[in-house]
Design an enzyme around this catalytic site. Structure first.
Site, PDB file in Angstrom:
ATOM      1  N   GLY A  80      -3.096   6.476  -5.051  1.00 55.11           N
ATOM      2  CA  GLY A  80      -2.119   5.389  -5.164  1.00 55.11           C
ATOM      3  C   GLY A  80      -2.001   4.861  -6.591  1.00 55.11           C
ATOM      4  O   GLY A  80      -2.615   5.380  -7.523  1.00 55.11           O
TER       5      GLY A  80
ATOM      6  N   SER B 184      -7.087  -9.724  -3.544  1.00 53.92           N
ATOM      7  CA  SER B 184      -5.832 -10.158  -4.154  1.00 53.92           C
ATOM      8  C   SER B 184      -5.854 -11.661  -4.404  1.00 53.92           C
ATOM      9  O   SER B 184      -6.485 -12.413  -3.644  1.00 53.92           O
ATOM     10  CB  SER B 184      -4.693  -9.820  -3.192  1.00 53.92           C
ATOM     11  OG  SER B 184      -3.518 -10.498  -3.559  1.00 53.92           O
TER      12      SER B 184
ATOM     13  N   TYR C 224      -0.571  -9.598   5.579  1.00 56.50           N
ATOM     14  CA  TYR C 224      -1.205  -8.815   4.516  1.00 56.50           C
ATOM     15  C   TYR C 224      -2.277  -9.650   3.811  1.00 56.50           C
ATOM     16  O   TYR C 224      -3.417  -9.226   3.646  1.00 56.50           O
ATOM     17  CB  TYR C 224      -0.146  -8.336   3.495  1.00 56.50           C
ATOM     18  CG  TYR C 224      -0.767  -7.890   2.199  1.00 56.50           C
ATOM     19  CD1 TYR C 224      -1.491  -6.704   2.127  1.00 56.50           C
ATOM     20  CD2 TYR C 224      -0.683  -8.677   1.033  1.00 56.50           C
ATOM     21  CE1 TYR C 224      -2.100  -6.307   0.931  1.00 56.50           C
ATOM     22  CE2 TYR C 224      -1.284  -8.295  -0.146  1.00 56.50           C
ATOM     23  CZ  TYR C 224      -1.995  -7.107  -0.192  1.00 56.50           C
ATOM     24  OH  TYR C 224      -2.606  -6.726  -1.353  1.00 56.50           O
TER      25      TYR C 224
ATOM     26  N   LYS D 258      -6.739  -9.487   3.507  1.00 53.75           N
ATOM     27  CA  LYS D 258      -7.599  -9.549   2.314  1.00 53.75           C
ATOM     28  C   LYS D 258      -8.643 -10.657   2.487  1.00 53.75           C
ATOM     29  O   LYS D 258      -9.817 -10.472   2.186  1.00 53.75           O
ATOM     30  CB  LYS D 258      -6.763  -9.796   1.055  1.00 53.75           C
ATOM     31  CG  LYS D 258      -5.824  -8.652   0.696  1.00 53.75           C
ATOM     32  CD  LYS D 258      -6.586  -7.399   0.338  1.00 53.75           C
ATOM     33  CE  LYS D 258      -5.679  -6.214   0.070  1.00 53.75           C
ATOM     34  NZ  LYS D 258      -6.380  -4.937  -0.019  1.00 53.75           N
TER      35      LYS D 258
END
Ligand code: NAD
Ligand code: UFG
Length: 334
Positions: free
Chosen positions: A10, A129, A154, A158
């Protein structure tokens, strides 16, 4: 010594692979290719002159993970540490498909920890994040602030994975874990070979600007100019992906020599507005970026930037590139 990079083909994983190979580590890229291409391996080899091993596999699949640890051991080069990039990352998609996000991100992290322990591998770097700081904290964000209250599934994954890692490190004193809280990764490798390749219309600012610059999209929509910021547009801490990659190298060296868990911000400590990014892009490339002011985007906060002090004191790392460097490199990417 070999280092396993889940999600290694990625955007951030591939740039980190380059820095690790250049620093002399053996690298294994483990990816199910759900959001990347295998040809990234050739590009990494082109840049570094070294070919990382690529293994196609899924972090949610126990057998795939067990095999990668066993094969490395049988080849006399056991995996000493894992950098866990693999996961889904699109905020909007996570609101539409929350179960898919909780399943892939949470199950992947848990399976990975289980298989690491079975293989006697105790060192983990995790891609967290700045989104874990939620809406209540005021920037600059420091690692000791209360985290959580994320506005989308999302972000919640995290936050939840950080909690799982904290509990695991409390129960098992052999573990050495660093959760790196990335701010806004932008830019690309200066060779033009590696970059972010979003599918469809980009959600994030920099890939959107790149497509406007290349004539693929007519204009940038600037989401709000009535925030309490220097020019009314949202401010973020944009960090060049190569700086992020060297931050992983520094975190890896730290984690290999310590035990316990640390959360560490990877940011520049500077806030840049949307209009400042547009100007920086124009200055770096000479291309005019057409834009129009639109209403605020739901879920956005006004200002997000890091206190980058802990990364400096604990890892000896600071960002070297600025937003203009990142704009120039993003524009070079194919
Ligand atoms: P990316 O999508 O380019 O890379 C993630 C890689 O993981 C992809 O190659 C994908 O194919 C792979 N993957 C996904 N699910 C998998 C699975 N179950 N098994 C194996 N491979 C799987 O994303 P990126 O920008 O490089 O992000 C890397 C990590 O950093 C992610 O965990 C992301 O959430 C986190 N992060 C990214 C940003 C950002 O803005 N890019 C910001 C903060 C945190
Ligand atoms: N923006 C625009 N127009 C666009 C896209 C973005 O004006 O077309 C603005 C946003 O309103 C915001 C800024 O540009 O003010 C940055 O937006 P991004 O979408 O690039 O980044 P975010 O800060 O919203 O989110 C990013 C990652 C998330 C991560 C978060 C915190 O995409 O995954 O940083 O780390 F959770």
């Amino acid at each position: 010594m070999s280092i396993l990079l889940t999600g290694g083909t990625g955007y951030i994983g591939s740039h980190t692979a380059v820095e690790l190979l250049n620093a002399g580590f053996d690298v294994i890229l483990f990816d199910n290719l759900s959001n990347s291409e295998e040809e990234v391996v050739d590009k990494i080899e082109k840049i570094t002159g070294k070919r990382p091993l690529f293994v196609k596999g899924d972090v949610c699949n126990q057998k795939d993970l067990a095999n990668v640890f066993a094969d490395a051991k049988n080849q006399g080069n056991p995996i000493e540490a894992v950098i866990h990039f693999a996961g889904y990352k699109a905020v909007g998609e996570s609101v539409e498909k929350p179960l898919m996000y909780y399943d892939n991100n949470l199950v992947g992290a848990i399976r990975l920890l289980e298989e690491m322990k079975k293989a006697n591998c105790n060192c983990l770097i995790f891609s967290s994040s700045a989104t874990v700081y939620g809406e209540e904290n005021i920037a600059p964000f420091t690692e000791d602030m209360k985290i959580g209250g994320c506005t989308n599934p999302y972000g919640q994954t995290k936050f939840m994975i950080e909690q799982i890692l904290k509990d695991a490190a409390f129960a098992d004193k052999e573990l050495s874990i660093v959760a790196l809280r990335y701010f806004n990764p932008i830019g690309a490798h200066s060779s033009g070979l590696l970059s972010e390749q979003p599918k469809g219309i980009p959600n994030n600012l920099m890939p959107y600007i790149v497509q406007v610059a290349k004539g693929k999209l007519p204009q940038l929509n600037v989401f709000g100019n009535d925030y309490p910021t220097k020019d009314g547009t949202g401010e973020r801490d944009y960090i060049h992906v190569v700086d992020l990659a060297t931050g992983h190298l520094a975190a890896l060296k730290y984690a290999l020599n310590h035990k316990g868990i640390e959360a560490i911000n990877l940011g520049t400590g500077k806030a840049t507005s949307v209009l400042e990014v547009v100007s920086a892009y124009e200055k770096a490339t000479g291309i005019k970026i057409k834009y129009e002011i639109k209403p605020r985007r739901p879920g956005d906060i006004a200002v997000s930037y890091a206190d980058a002090g802990k990364a400096k004191s604990l890892l000896g790392w600071t960002a070297q590139y600025n937003v203009e460097d990142a704009c120039r490199d993003s524009n070079k990417a194919k």
